[in-house]
Design an enzyme around this catalytic site. Structure first.
Site, short mmCIF file in Angstrom:
data_model
loop_
_atom_site.label_atom_id
_atom_site.label_comp_id
_atom_site.label_asym_id
_atom_site.label_seq_id
_atom_site.Cartn_x
_atom_site.Cartn_y
_atom_site.Cartn_z
N TYR A 48 0.83 -1.21 0.00
CA TYR A 48 0.00 0.00 0.00
C TYR A 48 0.86 1.26 0.00
O TYR A 48 0.35 2.36 -0.21
CB TYR A 48 -0.92 0.04 1.23
CG TYR A 48 -1.89 -1.11 1.35
CD1 TYR A 48 -2.10 -2.01 0.31
CD2 TYR A 48 -2.60 -1.31 2.53
CE1 TYR A 48 -3.00 -3.07 0.44
CE2 TYR A 48 -3.50 -2.35 2.66
CZ TYR A 48 -3.68 -3.24 1.63
OH TYR A 48 -4.56 -4.28 1.77
N HIS A 106 0.63 -11.71 1.72
CA HIS A 106 -0.42 -10.97 1.03
C HIS A 106 -1.04 -11.73 -0.14
O HIS A 106 -2.22 -11.55 -0.45
CB HIS A 106 0.16 -9.64 0.52
CG HIS A 106 -0.86 -8.58 0.32
ND1 HIS A 106 -0.57 -7.24 0.36
CD2 HIS A 106 -2.19 -8.63 0.09
CE1 HIS A 106 -1.66 -6.53 0.16
NE2 HIS A 106 -2.66 -7.36 -0.02
#
Length: 295
Positions: A48, A106
């Site tokens: 992110y 992830h």
């Protein structure tokens, strides 16, 4: 706030604030607003590119670190034992903390097993309080729970009214793994906020469609991490602990399940190739940046 207890005894809030697609410029302010609104679970990720802003906000908030449940995620280019370990230590630096409450892998690609060994080691050292996986479909979750020394404590997956993950929930329960939902509103796709059933229940309970969708997942035992950049919406999203949805009305929502992603499939070979291309481009950019600094 309601909590779930992970199989290792760690308590985790049932509702948190996610910072996916929150830009670097607005992230620090948004996390501060979330913490002021009562959020104590903050979910970020290496990919992110806002871990530093999250860390700065936590420092400035005045909320004791031990009251915050901080989650981050290892990105694919950092998979493998050595790279994963190094990347987690880098995340600690960016987040300005000496421990992370939950660290996830992830994506289900690359040397995930090597990365997992690094997380197991950091978990045993107390650097990470809980470890888990994200976007691992039910078969991969069972595989990971069965062929590792320490099984995941959390599995984070797209979970909302149109993709309810009933099979994943069944096997997660069997293996003692908690389920956490990303995109709990389906990001508004397929008309989730305007769905007739959701609208009817919102009026019936005197709540908003967003609150109905969040409460439904929480009552199923699913942790939710809604995202908003507006403090009014943040306050609305966390205001879901003063009512319960009846079994009959839960069944009405359960019937909305389409059993398919509202986004994309990690089992689509073209999507896998897209991830490969993204990782290659990032590595190339990282090499270029390194060369510029050395020059």
């Amino acid at each position: 706030m309601e909590y779930t207890t992970l199989y290792n005894g760690v308590k985790m809030p049932m509702l948190g604030y996610g910072v996916y697609q929150v830009t670097k410029d607005e992230c620090e302010c948004c996390v501060l607003d979330a913490l002021k609104s009562g959020y104590r679970l903050i979910d970020t990720a290496q990919s992110y590119f806002n871990e530093e802003e999250v860390g700065a906000a936590i420092k400035k908030s005045g909320v004791p670190r031990e009251e915050i449940f901080l989650t981050s995620k290892v990105w694919i280019e950092h998979y493998g034992y050595e790279e994963c370990k190094k990347s987690v230590l880098d995340s600690l630096r960016k987040l300005q903390t000496d421990y992370i409450d939950l660290m996830l892998l992830h994506q289900p690609f690359g040397d995930a097993y090597g990365a997992w060994r690094a997380l197991e080691e950091l978990y045993e050292q107390g650097v990470i309080r809980a470890i888990g996986i994200s976007n691992f479909y039910v078969d991969r979750m069972v595989e990971f729970a069965s062929f590792n020394r320490i099984k995941p404590m959390i599995t984070q997956m797209e979970t909302h009214i149109f993709n309810q993950q009933k099979e994943l929930m069944e096997y997660a329960k069997k293996y003692g793994i908690a389920l956490e939902a990303w995109a709990p509103f389906a990001e508004g796709r397929d008309g989730s906020f305007n769905n007739e059933v959701i609208a009817y229940l919102a009026e019936k309970y005197g709540k908003t469609p967003a609150q109905i969708m969040l409460r439904w997942n929480i009552q199923r035992g699913v942790v939710v991490i809604p995202k908003s950049t507006h403090i009014e919406r943040m306050k609305e999203n966390i205001d879901v602990f003063d009512f319960s949805i009846s079994d009959e009305d839960m069944s009405k929502i359960n019937a909305l399940d389409k059993k398919t992603s509202s986004f994309f499939s990690h089992q689509d070979p073209k999507m896998v190739e897209w991830f490969v291309k993204m990782v290659e481009e990032r590595k190339k950019n990282n090499r270029s940046e390194k060369e510029k600094k050395e020059w």
